[in-house]
Design a protein around this motif. Structure first.
Motif, PDB file in Angstrom:
ATOM      1  N   ARG A  71       0.653  -1.139  -0.065  1.00  0.00           N
ATOM      2  CA  ARG A  71       0.049   0.007   0.057  1.00  0.00           C
ATOM      3  C   ARG A  71       0.689   1.462  -0.033  1.00  0.00           C
ATOM      4  N   GLU A  72       1.936   1.149   0.723  1.00  0.00           N
ATOM      5  CA  GLU A  72       2.794   2.440   0.746  1.00  0.00           C
ATOM      6  C   GLU A  72       3.393   2.810  -0.475  1.00  0.00           C
ATOM      7  N   LYS A  73       3.819   1.376  -1.273  1.00  0.00           N
ATOM      8  CA  LYS A  73       4.523   1.715  -2.519  1.00  0.00           C
ATOM      9  C   LYS A  73       3.796   2.261  -3.542  1.00  0.00           C
ATOM     10  N   ALA A  74       2.346   1.645  -3.582  1.00  0.00           N
ATOM     11  CA  ALA A  74       1.237   2.135  -4.491  1.00  0.00           C
ATOM     12  C   ALA A  74       0.928   3.610  -4.367  1.00  0.00           C
ATOM     13  N   GLY A  75       1.135   4.130  -3.074  1.00  0.00           N
ATOM     14  CA  GLY A  75       0.821   5.547  -2.948  1.00  0.00           C
ATOM     15  C   GLY A  75      -0.548   5.841  -2.229  1.00  0.00           C
ATOM     16  N   GLN A  76      -0.705   6.924  -1.685  1.00  0.00           N
ATOM     17  CA  GLN A  76      -2.018   7.217  -1.172  1.00  0.00           C
ATOM     18  C   GLN A  76      -3.060   7.349  -1.943  1.00  0.00           C
ATOM     19  N   GLY A  77      -4.295   6.670  -1.767  1.00  0.00           N
ATOM     20  CA  GLY A  77      -5.405   6.836  -2.648  1.00  0.00           C
ATOM     21  C   GLY A  77      -5.465   5.841  -3.836  1.00  0.00           C
ATOM     22  N   HIS A  78      -4.661   5.081  -3.890  1.00  0.00           N
ATOM     23  CA  HIS A  78      -4.137   4.009  -5.196  1.00  0.00           C
ATOM     24  C   HIS A  78      -5.660   2.977  -5.207  1.00  0.00           C
ATOM     25  N   TYR A  79      -6.106   2.622  -3.977  1.00  0.00           N
ATOM     26  CA  TYR A  79      -7.128   1.501  -4.070  1.00  0.00           C
ATOM     27  C   TYR A  79      -8.137   2.129  -4.503  1.00  0.00           C
ATOM     28  N   ASN A  81      -8.451   5.113  -6.229  1.00  0.00           N
ATOM     29  CA  ASN A  81      -8.561   5.374  -7.715  1.00  0.00           C
ATOM     30  C   ASN A  81      -8.710   4.153  -8.481  1.00  0.00           C
ATOM     31  N   VAL A  82      -8.444   3.169  -8.159  1.00  0.00           N
ATOM     32  CA  VAL A  82      -8.647   1.760  -9.111  1.00  0.00           C
ATOM     33  C   VAL A  82     -10.245   1.422  -9.025  1.00  0.00           C
ATOM     34  N   VAL A  83     -10.569   1.534  -7.678  1.00  0.00           N
ATOM     35  CA  VAL A  83     -12.236   1.190  -7.687  1.00  0.00           C
ATOM     36  C   VAL A  83     -12.971   2.161  -8.507  1.00  0.00           C
ATOM     37  N   ARG A  84     -12.531   3.584  -8.275  1.00  0.00           N
ATOM     38  CA  ARG A  84     -13.379   4.584  -9.251  1.00  0.00           C
ATOM     39  C   ARG A  84     -13.379   4.278 -10.530  1.00  0.00           C
ATOM     40  N   ASP A  85     -12.216   4.082 -11.042  1.00  0.00           N
ATOM     41  CA  ASP A  85     -11.943   3.921 -12.441  1.00  0.00           C
ATOM     42  C   ASP A  85     -12.449   2.910 -13.021  1.00  0.00           C
ATOM     43  N   ALA A  86     -12.687   1.634 -12.248  1.00  0.00           N
ATOM     44  CA  ALA A  86     -13.321   0.398 -12.679  1.00  0.00           C
ATOM     45  C   ALA A  86     -14.985   0.643 -12.671  1.00  0.00           C
ATOM     46  N   GLU A  87     -15.399   1.246 -11.723  1.00  0.00           N
ATOM     47  CA  GLU A  87     -16.956   1.582 -11.852  1.00  0.00           C
ATOM     48  C   GLU A  87     -17.061   2.456 -12.796  1.00  0.00           C
ATOM     49  N   LYS A  88     -16.116   3.473 -13.285  1.00  0.00           N
ATOM     50  CA  LYS A  88     -16.519   4.486 -14.466  1.00  0.00           C
ATOM     51  C   LYS A  88     -16.455   3.539 -15.863  1.00  0.00           C
ATOM     52  N   GLY A  89     -15.508   2.752 -15.883  1.00  0.00           N
ATOM     53  CA  GLY A  89     -15.309   1.746 -16.978  1.00  0.00           C
ATOM     54  C   GLY A  89     -16.539   0.950 -17.335  1.00  0.00           C
TER      55      GLY A  89
END
Length: 209
Positions: A71-79, A81-89
């Motif tokens: 989680r630290e490596k991915a950066g803050q808000g990564h999860y 953002n992934v969920v939001r982009d998936a829902e938008k798609g």
């Protein structure tokens, strides 16, 4: 009672891994000893196998599994953002599919009206192109079959667990959380996507930590 006695005997051994109440920085994460560990040592591994205290489960599992480091490596808000982009798609794919169906239905109705009931044969028109088609599949089209199965499975996961299902309304808090995790996994691992059984693994972790 036996389990309670065993947990009470192990409790002091976990104290070194708890936060120091006087240290606000340590309290925000883990105890100073545990926070400095890159790998789980043999002593901590033995303690984990015998059961992690409820108040430490989230932090211990996050650290010892490597999830915290990821989680630290991915950066803050990564999860999120992934969920939001998936829902938008998924939403875009659904809307495009509906528009394509409406256009196809409108053209079919117009052709029948123009023919006026005559039996004259006409050259067939080329099939209308689906607006969602492209050289590469859209993220929504890739996720759609996985999400359809996820939505079916989360409703029948741990059917008698009130914590997971909440007050009985669908979807409950646990179901929504598990759906987001499974959706994010499918979006970031499309080669695997989702298969039945992952819902129970994810729900169990949600309940445990």
């Amino acid at each position: 009672a036996r389990c309670d006695d065993s947990a009470a005997r192990r409790a002091p051994r976990w104290q070194v891994y708890r936060d120091d109440p006087a240290d606000t920085a340590a309290r925000d994460f883990l105890s100073r000893r545990l926070a400095s560990k890159k790998n789980v040592d043999a002593k901590l591994g033995a303690l984990i196998r015998k059961g992690v205290p409820r108040d430490l489960r989230e932090r211990v599992w996050m650290r010892s599994s490597g999830a915290w480091a990821a989680r630290e490596k991915a950066g803050q808000g990564h999860y999120l953002n992934v969920v939001r982009d998936a829902e938008k798609g998924l939403k875009a794919f659904t809307e495009d599919t509906e528009r394509s169906k409406e256009k196809r239905s409108s053209k079919d109705g117009k052709k029948k009206k123009d023919k006026g009931g005559t039996n004259k044969k006409e050259a067939p028109e080329p099939e209308p192109e689906n607006e969602t088609s492209s050289s590469a599949p859209s993220p929504g089209s890739v996720l759609k079959p996985f999400v359809d199965q996820i939505d079916l499975d989360i409703a029948r996961t741990f059917p008698e667990n009130p914590t997971y299902h909440g007050d009985g309304s669908f979807p409950g808090q646990g179901q929504l959380a598990v759906r987001r995790v499974l959706l994010a996994y499918a979006a970031t691992h499309p080669e695997v996507g989702y298969c039945q059984g992952m819902n129970y693994v994810c729900a169990f972790l949600w309940l445990a930590v």
